[in-house]
Structures are given as C-alpha cells and as structure tokens.
Design a protein around this motif. Structure first.
Motif, PDB file in Angstrom:
ATOM      1  N   TYR A 239      18.753  54.859   8.196  1.00  8.97           N
ATOM      2  CA  TYR A 239      19.982  55.213   8.905  1.00  8.97           C
ATOM      3  C   TYR A 239      19.810  55.014  10.402  1.00  8.97           C
ATOM      4  CZ  TYR A 239      22.814  58.801  11.340  1.00  8.97           C
ATOM      5  OH  TYR A 239      23.610  59.484  12.219  1.00  8.97           O
ATOM      6  N   GLN A 240      20.856  54.458  11.017  1.00  6.34           N
ATOM      7  CA  GLN A 240      20.917  54.348  12.469  1.00  6.34           C
ATOM      8  C   GLN A 240      22.314  54.755  12.924  1.00  6.34           C
ATOM      9  OE1 GLN A 240      18.642  53.565  14.748  1.00  6.34           O
ATOM     10  NE2 GLN A 240      16.948  52.881  13.461  1.00  6.34           N
ATOM     11  N   ARG A 241      22.381  55.272  14.120  1.00  8.08           N
ATOM     12  CA  ARG A 241      23.673  55.676  14.685  1.00  8.08           C
ATOM     13  C   ARG A 241      23.856  55.020  16.047  1.00  8.08           C
ATOM     14  NH1 ARG A 241      25.771  61.885  15.895  1.00  8.08           N
ATOM     15  NH2 ARG A 241      27.541  61.319  17.218  1.00  8.08           N
ATOM     16  N   ILE A 242      25.061  54.485  16.269  1.00  5.16           N
ATOM     17  CA  ILE A 242      25.405  53.902  17.567  1.00  5.16           C
ATOM     18  C   ILE A 242      26.625  54.636  18.107  1.00  5.16           C
ATOM     19  CG2 ILE A 242      25.904  51.808  18.867  1.00  5.16           C
ATOM     20  CD1 ILE A 242      25.022  50.176  16.474  1.00  5.16           C
ATOM     21  N   GLN A 243      26.503  55.153  19.303  1.00  3.54           N
ATOM     22  CA  GLN A 243      27.652  55.755  19.975  1.00  3.54           C
ATOM     23  C   GLN A 243      28.341  54.672  20.800  1.00  3.54           C
ATOM     24  OE1 GLN A 243      28.894  59.114  19.930  1.00  3.54           O
ATOM     25  NE2 GLN A 243      30.586  58.006  20.892  1.00  3.54           N
ATOM     26  N   PHE A 244      29.494  54.224  20.351  1.00  2.00           N
ATOM     27  CA  PHE A 244      30.200  53.173  21.074  1.00  2.00           C
ATOM     28  C   PHE A 244      30.840  53.739  22.345  1.00  2.00           C
ATOM     29  CE2 PHE A 244      31.228  49.232  18.322  1.00  2.00           C
ATOM     30  CZ  PHE A 244      29.900  49.135  17.962  1.00  2.00           C
ATOM     31  N   THR A 245      30.604  53.036  23.440  1.00  3.66           N
ATOM     32  CA  THR A 245      31.176  53.395  24.734  1.00  3.66           C
ATOM     33  C   THR A 245      31.731  52.139  25.383  1.00  3.66           C
ATOM     34  OG1 THR A 245      29.016  53.117  25.804  1.00  3.66           O
ATOM     35  CG2 THR A 245      29.594  55.344  25.079  1.00  3.66           C
ATOM     36  N   SER A 246      32.472  52.312  26.446  1.00  2.00           N
ATOM     37  CA  SER A 246      33.135  51.177  27.087  1.00  2.00           C
ATOM     38  C   SER A 246      32.155  50.180  27.697  1.00  2.00           C
ATOM     39  CB  SER A 246      34.100  51.683  28.171  1.00  2.00           C
ATOM     40  OG  SER A 246      33.397  52.451  29.134  1.00  2.00           O
ATOM     41  N   ASP A 247      30.923  50.631  28.030  1.00  5.02           N
ATOM     42  CA  ASP A 247      29.948  49.731  28.656  1.00  5.02           C
ATOM     43  C   ASP A 247      28.913  49.198  27.675  1.00  5.02           C
ATOM     44  OD1 ASP A 247      28.717  52.146  28.246  1.00  5.02           O
ATOM     45  OD2 ASP A 247      27.754  52.249  30.220  1.00  5.02           O
ATOM     46  N   LEU A 248      29.080  49.449  26.386  1.00  4.47           N
ATOM     47  CA  LEU A 248      28.150  48.949  25.389  1.00  4.47           C
ATOM     48  C   LEU A 248      28.300  47.441  25.242  1.00  4.47           C
ATOM     49  CD1 LEU A 248      26.134  50.391  23.298  1.00  4.47           C
ATOM     50  CD2 LEU A 248      27.882  49.860  21.600  1.00  4.47           C
ATOM     51  N   LEU A 249      27.181  46.728  25.083  1.00  2.00           N
ATOM     52  CA  LEU A 249      27.185  45.275  24.956  1.00  2.00           C
ATOM     53  C   LEU A 249      26.842  44.866  23.523  1.00  2.00           C
ATOM     54  CD1 LEU A 249      25.257  44.356  28.231  1.00  2.00           C
ATOM     55  CD2 LEU A 249      27.729  44.293  27.857  1.00  2.00           C
ATOM     56  N   PRO A 250      27.258  43.663  23.090  1.00  5.90           N
ATOM     57  CA  PRO A 250      26.902  43.200  21.742  1.00  5.90           C
ATOM     58  C   PRO A 250      25.403  43.210  21.479  1.00  5.90           C
ATOM     59  CG  PRO A 250      28.616  41.806  22.663  1.00  5.90           C
ATOM     60  CD  PRO A 250      28.187  42.739  23.765  1.00  5.90           C
ATOM     61  N   ALA A 251      24.600  42.884  22.488  1.00  5.15           N
ATOM     62  CA  ALA A 251      23.142  42.877  22.317  1.00  5.15           C
ATOM     63  C   ALA A 251      22.603  44.265  22.013  1.00  5.15           C
ATOM     64  CB  ALA A 251      22.472  42.325  23.574  1.00  5.15           C
ATOM     65  N   ASP A 252      23.300  45.302  22.470  1.00  5.85           N
ATOM     66  CA  ASP A 252      22.884  46.669  22.172  1.00  5.85           C
ATOM     67  C   ASP A 252      23.057  46.988  20.690  1.00  5.85           C
ATOM     68  OD1 ASP A 252      22.353  47.176  24.889  1.00  5.85           O
ATOM     69  OD2 ASP A 252      24.446  47.710  25.258  1.00  5.85           O
ATOM     70  N   VAL A 253      23.842  46.190  19.992  1.00  4.58           N
ATOM     71  CA  VAL A 253      24.119  46.411  18.565  1.00  4.58           C
ATOM     72  C   VAL A 253      23.216  45.533  17.700  1.00  4.58           C
ATOM     73  CG1 VAL A 253      25.867  46.284  16.748  1.00  4.58           C
ATOM     74  CG2 VAL A 253      26.515  47.035  19.051  1.00  4.58           C
ATOM     75  N   VAL A 254      23.186  44.219  17.990  1.00  3.99           N
ATOM     76  CA  VAL A 254      22.474  43.287  17.110  1.00  3.99           C
ATOM     77  C   VAL A 254      21.030  43.034  17.530  1.00  3.99           C
ATOM     78  CG1 VAL A 254      24.611  42.145  16.459  1.00  3.99           C
ATOM     79  CG2 VAL A 254      23.309  41.260  18.390  1.00  3.99           C
ATOM     80  N   GLY A 255      20.710  43.257  18.797  1.00  2.67           N
ATOM     81  CA  GLY A 255      19.359  43.018  19.278  1.00  2.67           C
ATOM     82  C   GLY A 255      19.307  41.868  20.262  1.00  2.67           C
ATOM     83  N   VAL A 256      18.118  41.621  20.811  1.00  2.00           N
ATOM     84  CA  VAL A 256      17.971  40.602  21.849  1.00  2.00           C
ATOM     85  C   VAL A 256      16.526  40.094  21.856  1.00  2.00           C
ATOM     86  CG1 VAL A 256      17.349  42.292  23.640  1.00  2.00           C
ATOM     87  CG2 VAL A 256      18.444  40.117  24.292  1.00  2.00           C
ATOM     88  N   SER A 257      16.347  38.864  22.287  1.00  2.00           N
ATOM     89  CA  SER A 257      14.997  38.305  22.448  1.00  2.00           C
ATOM     90  C   SER A 257      14.500  38.577  23.854  1.00  2.00           C
ATOM     91  CB  SER A 257      15.003  36.798  22.183  1.00  2.00           C
ATOM     92  OG  SER A 257      15.262  36.529  20.824  1.00  2.00           O
ATOM     93  N   ILE A 258      13.270  39.057  23.955  1.00  4.87           N
ATOM     94  CA  ILE A 258      12.670  39.398  25.251  1.00  4.87           C
ATOM     95  C   ILE A 258      11.405  38.571  25.442  1.00  4.87           C
ATOM     96  CG2 ILE A 258      11.630  41.251  26.624  1.00  4.87           C
ATOM     97  CD1 ILE A 258      13.429  43.222  25.184  1.00  4.87           C
ATOM     98  N   PHE A 259      11.228  38.047  26.647  1.00  2.00           N
ATOM     99  CA  PHE A 259      10.068  37.197  26.944  1.00  2.00           C
ATOM    100  C   PHE A 259       8.805  38.045  27.057  1.00  2.00           C
ATOM    101  CE2 PHE A 259       7.264  34.837  29.833  1.00  2.00           C
ATOM    102  CZ  PHE A 259       7.208  33.624  29.155  1.00  2.00           C
ATOM    103  N   ASP A 260       7.775  37.616  26.339  1.00  2.41           N
ATOM    104  CA  ASP A 260       6.469  38.283  26.368  1.00  2.41           C
ATOM    105  C   ASP A 260       5.524  37.433  27.206  1.00  2.41           C
ATOM    106  OD1 ASP A 260       3.879  39.271  25.840  1.00  2.41           O
ATOM    107  OD2 ASP A 260       4.513  40.040  23.884  1.00  2.41           O
ATOM    108  N   ARG A 261       5.109  37.942  28.354  1.00  2.00           N
ATOM    109  CA  ARG A 261       4.254  37.170  29.262  1.00  2.00           C
ATOM    110  C   ARG A 261       2.899  36.881  28.652  1.00  2.00           C
ATOM    111  NH1 ARG A 261       5.078  39.746  35.341  1.00  2.00           N
ATOM    112  NH2 ARG A 261       7.293  39.164  35.599  1.00  2.00           N
TER     113      ARG A 261
END
Length: 303
Positions: free
Chosen positions: A59-81
C-alpha cells in the motif's frame, strides 16, 4: 468464499455503511478502480484504509496537492556520479493498492499521470515501459467540485474509474455510537487480512465465470441504448461502460454467493458504474442520480 464476514469486519470501522462496503468489494473483484466523492469528514479515507487492512496488500498513499508533479507519482531517473549513469527511482504508484487522497486538488497534468496505469497496469517513463504489481487497485478520494482549490476530473480520467460512489451522512444510530465514543480508530488498527493477494486473484477469476443469461444481457443492452437515444442525455454510454456494467453485475452476484446474474444485480450497481459517465443534455436540469433513475424507470426489465 463468503464475503459477509469481510463486510462485518469493515462495518466495525465504517458504521452503518454495509451496502457501500459491498460496492467497494464489488469494484475490487471486478478489477476496477474506485472514486469516492463526498464532503470532507465523511469517512472516505477511513474506508480506503479499511480495505487496505482487510486485504493485507502492499500500500502507498499520495496526498494530491496543487504543486504535485507527475514525477512525484510515477518516479524519476536520477544521475549516479559513482556509476556515471541514470537510475530509475520508482514512485509510489508501484504498489498493489494506491490511495490517492483528494485527487482533484492536483492539476490536470498530474492527474493524467494515472491514466496509463489505471487502463493498462503499466507506466511509461522516459520511453521505457514498466509493469505494475498485480493486483493493482486505485482508490481515489475527491471533494465536491464546488469546494475551493479543486480541479474537475476530465472525462477521460473519470472513465478510468469503474465506480464512483458517495458515503453520505451516517444514520442516526451510527452517528450516536460515534458521538458516544465508538473506538473506530482502534477497530481500524485491529483489522486483520481476510483477502490476500492470491485469494483476491482467485476471486477475480471467479467473477469471469459468473453466468449471464440472454435476458439479462438484453436488459443491459436496452439500458445502454436508452442513454444513447433519449434526449435527456448529452451523450450515450460507451461500449467500455456497458462492459464495465456487466463485469460489476457479475462481481455483485458473486458477493451474494450466486453464480448467475439477476436483473436486480444490474439495478444495484447501475448508478455507481454509469453515474459519472452520464451528463444531462443542454437545457436539461438533472444530476447523475436523476439520470440513472430515469433509465431504471423507463427501460423495462423484460422486453
């Protein structure tokens, strides 16, 4: 499997709402997604948490707000140095039950992040498609659109929800028990899983085996056809809506320990399944409830 014990357990948390609990289970068994629409404080989140407890699924919960971005929902790729490369960090949508709280407080762009997941049980991020865990069930809550800070869900988003329902105010007896100190919070924490992932998948498979006689199938077709031809409706129900209605009637029959569908099953689930898919024609003053009532009153069970 008997579903009455599950309804009774959830009823310890959501007092006097057995029919609504059955509809939620119906939506879950039919492999759909549920939209709970009501005023704040009506018990929407409590019901969602009770379903999570009773299934024991991830189970996961997301509180939707006006400043929430799509990446906050589906995820994002981050560069690993250290490894000189990008690594995908999955968002909270990668779960079995996703509670989206106040879905209509986020912008339409963020709301659209749910579209592919709800329809195809996968998400595409940066050109790569990733499957979601099974079973995957979205429970979204929303406040009425007339409240401040809300964005209306587009028709394409609404159509992804198999059912929309409201809890409404509690009856007098249930509200009195709440005011007298009924330990709802403690009852919620005491709920034990009664419908695990394997059992749920098995029961979902049983739904497909529920039989629908020709007479009931014709009744469903007449209801859908009526919405397409009657002048009170801006547009008729789609083929997807008619298939959703049939799937829910099968699930409703299974919950009531039957392996065949009755016309009464169609009538019980009609409003939660099609109410959010109907709109009154221009110049007609009618809400979803009255539009559904019109269908039921003017379309005969027997042709």
């Amino acid at each position: 499997m008997k579903f009455d014990p599950i309804v009774r357990e959830v009823g310890k948390v959501l007092l006097g709402k057995d029919e609504q609990v059955k509809l939620c289970l119906c939506c879950l068994l039919a492999r759909g997604h549920l939209l709970l629409e009501d005023l704040p404080g009506a018990g929407k989140t409590t019901l969602a948490r009770a379903l999570v407890k009773i299934t024991g699924l991830d189970y996961q919960r997301i509180q939707f707000t006006s400043d929430l971005l799509p990446a906050d929902v589906v995820g994002v790729s981050i560069f690993d140095r250290r490894e000189s490369g990008f690594h995908f960090h999955p968002g909270p949508i990668f779960t079995q039950i996703l509670l989206v709280d106040e879905v209509n407080r986020a912008s339409p762009k963020t709301q659209s992040a749910l579209l592919e997941a709800m329809a195809e049980y996968q998400v595409t991020v940066e050109g790569e498609t990733r499957a979601l865990p099974q079973p995957f069930f979205v429970i979204a809550t929303q406040n009425p659109i007339f409240q401040s800070g809300t964005f209306a869900l587009p028709e394409s988003q609404l159509d992804r929800f198999l059912m929309r329902m409201s809890l409404g105010y509690p009856d007098t007896e249930s509200e009195r028990r709440l005011l007298a100190g009924e330990p709802v919070a403690q009852n919620l924490e005491r709920l034990q899983p009664m419908l695990g992932a394997e059992q749920l998948l098995e029961q979902q498979q049983r739904v497909t085996a529920v039989k629908v006689r020709d007479g009931v199938l014709e009744y469903v077709q007449r209801l859908v056809a009526f919405s397409r031809t009657d002048s009170h409706y801006a547009y008729g129900l789609s083929t997807r809506a008619s298939m959703a209605l049939l799937q829910c009637t099968k699930a409703w029959a299974l919950i009531h320990d039957r392996e065949h569908v009755l016309p009464e099953d169609v009538q019980q689930v009609l409003e939660p399944v099609v109410g959010h898919r109907l709109q009154a024609a221009q110049g007609i003053s009618a809400n979803a409830h009255s539009l559904v009532r019109r269908m039921l009153s003017l379309v005969p069970v027997i042709a």
